[in-house]
Structures are given as structure tokens and as C-alpha cells.
Design an enzyme around this catalytic site. Structure first.
Site, short mmCIF file in Angstrom:
data_model
loop_
_atom_site.label_atom_id
_atom_site.label_comp_id
_atom_site.label_asym_id
_atom_site.label_seq_id
_atom_site.Cartn_x
_atom_site.Cartn_y
_atom_site.Cartn_z
N PRO A 150 -2.45 -0.80 8.11
CA PRO A 150 -1.26 -0.72 7.25
C PRO A 150 -1.01 0.73 6.80
CG PRO A 150 -2.72 -2.50 6.55
CD PRO A 150 -3.48 -1.68 7.53
N GLU A 151 0.13 1.26 7.18
CA GLU A 151 0.58 2.56 6.69
C GLU A 151 1.99 2.37 6.15
OE1 GLU A 151 -0.57 6.08 8.60
OE2 GLU A 151 -2.26 5.19 9.67
N LYS B 116 2.70 3.11 0.28
CA LYS B 116 1.94 1.98 0.78
C LYS B 116 1.89 0.82 -0.23
CE LYS B 116 -1.19 4.93 3.46
NZ LYS B 116 -2.62 5.20 3.75
N ARG C 230 -12.40 10.01 5.59
CA ARG C 230 -11.65 9.26 6.58
C ARG C 230 -11.90 9.86 7.97
NH1 ARG C 230 -11.66 6.66 2.75
NH2 ARG C 230 -9.94 5.68 1.60
#
Length: 266
Positions: free
Chosen positions: A2-3, A51, A247
Site C-alpha cells: 500500500p502506497e 497513505k 527500509r
């Protein structure tokens, strides 16, 4: 993953299903809001900010975030859910329709007047009607951290996640470790806005223009595979503002040189 484009598509689906309709079931399966009941209230709209998803219902806002595993589904009333019930965190139904949020990372109910306390810190969103590219470029240019960290920070630009950050830095020839303050941020922001706006209307996110399996990415997820431009093996590491928030980072050391060797890295 999900972005921003995923969340904006979800907001469109939820808005189409619920906007203007009266809530017949409202069930938040989190301790801090388990007793909340908005049955009888009207859903004004469902919108995305970066988001984050915002259901504006009566005088309240249901604020949710998908994190890594979350999804919102829309079903006809009584239809079988495609995920197990124990994963449901929020249910909002109206006559003939049921929407279910599964494995949501954030679920909180706010008064709409207090909404900015939850999402007001976000930077400009390239998919929002009030998109301000100059402000996004200014925020990035003022950030002296590594480009990968700065672009991923939602306070600078809202909506770009790990895939976008890796792919956009490759497309602009920017090493992930390069200080963002040394980058042409206006050009980076413009490319990011064009890319996410194109992807928001596509079923499969693509950065190469080829949506076939295994062809959509330049560097993301392609550790040790040859660069599609120069053939150099793609490298992988991790980076973040601190060790608890690292990340995945993918880059081509030839196309994204860390030192100035005569080729522009901006």
C-alpha cells in the site's frame, strides 16, 4: 504494497459505495473505540491524505491507515468476506453495502474538527486537489538527510512509500545516500507526481511502462539482478532515520553514482 496510489484508489471505491448514505452498521474492533456507534449518521465522503484514509461521517472522522498488510473491501450486503473475520478491524455498512477494513495499522475515531491533529503534519500530496509542488520541493531541499530517508518522510511529501522512493531515485540517477539538499528537488517532485498520477488509474503499478510480471520495476526487489539500463548488478541494503525504522534500499551503483564522477546525480 500500500502506497499513496493504493490508498487513493481505496478512497474512491469507499466513497462510491458509502457517500450520501446512512450508516446501518458501525463496528470498530479496537479497544479504544469498541463502543463507538455511528448508526443513523450520514457518510459525507471518504478521502485520502497521503497513505491515510478519512471517512467523514456526521460530525466524526474515522481515521485509518493500511500499514503493510491492511485492506478495505467493499461487499454487497450479506456477501462472503474474502478474508477471515478475525482480521477485521472496522466495519461500516449502509443499505445494500458492507465495507470492511482488514488488518488496519491505525483505527481511530475523531471529531472532524480535530482531524488535523492526526494528519496535519503530512506534506503535500501529489494526488490531492490542493497539491503544491513548490512546497514539496522546498521541504525536500531543506532536508539534509540522505535522499532515500528524506523522500520517504511523509512530512516532506505524502504518499511515496518504499517502492516509489527506490524507483524515483533510480530514474533521476540519485544515489540513495546523497544528501537531499544537493538534489534538484523540483525535478524529482515533478517526476514523482507524474508517476503516481499515472499509476493511480492502473491496476498494476509500473515504473518501466511494462506491467507484465517481473517487468514493472527498475530496481525495487531486484537485488543482484542486472540493471535494465547498464547491466550492473543491483545492490540492496537498508536505511532509515534510525535503526528501528530502516527500509529496504535498492540501487544501481553505476546509474546512481555516490560520488560526482562527471555525470549528474540530480
Amino acid at each position: 504494497m500500500p502506497e499513496g496510489d493504493t490508498v487513493h484508489r481505496a478512497a474512491r471505491r469507499l466513497h462510491a459505495a458509502l457517500a450520501g448514505r446512512v450508516v446501518t452498521r458501525f463496528d470498530l474492533r479496537v479497544p479504544q473505540a469498541a463502543t463507538a456507534d455511528l448508526r443513523g449518521e450520514t457518510v459525507h465522503e471518504v478521502v485520502a491524505r497521503g497513505k491515510h484514509l478519512l471517512h467523514r461521517i456526521g460530525e466524526h472522522t474515522l481515521h485509518t491507515h493500511l500499514r503493510m498488510e491492511g485492506e478495505w473491501h467493499v461487499y454487497a450486503q450479506g456477501a462472503r468476506w474474502r478474508r477471515p473475520a478475525y482480521q477485521a478491524r472496522a466495519i461500516v455498512s449502509a443499505p445494500g453495502v458492507e465495507t470492511v477494513g482488514f488488518e488496519l495499522g491505525i483505527v481511530e475515531l475523531l471529531l472532524t474538527r480535530d482531524e488535523e491533529a492526526a494528519v496535519g503534519y503530512l506534506g503535500p500530496d501529489p494526488l490531492a486537489p490542493d497539491w503544491d509542488p513548490d512546497e514539496a520541493a522546498r521541504r525536500l531541499a531543506a532536508d539534509t538527510r540522505a535522499a532515500h530517508v528524506a523522500l520517504l518522510d511523509q512530512r516532506n511529501v505524502a504518499g511515496f512509500g518504499t517502492e516509489y522512493v527506490n524507483e524515483l531515485l533510480f530514474l533521476r540517477g540519485i544515489a540513495p545516500t546523497r544528501p537531499m539538499s544537493e538534489v534538484d528537488t523540483a525535478a524529482l517532485v515533478a517526476l514523482g507526481a507524474r508517476t503516481i498520477r499515472r499509476n493511480v488509474d492502473q491496476r498494476t503499478r509500473s515504473f518501466t511502462g511494462d506491467a507484465r510480471p517481473g517487468r514493472a520495476m527498475w530496481v525495487y526487489g531486484r537485488d543482484r539482478q542486472p540493471c535494465r539500463r547498464c547491466g550492473t548488478p543491483i545492490r540492496k541494503t537498508a536505511m532509515g532515520p534510525d535503526p528501528t525504522r530502516e527500509r529496504r534500499v535498492y540501487w544501481c551503483p553505476r546509474c546512481q553514482p555516490e560520488a560526482d564522477d562527471g555525470r549528474s546525480a540530480a
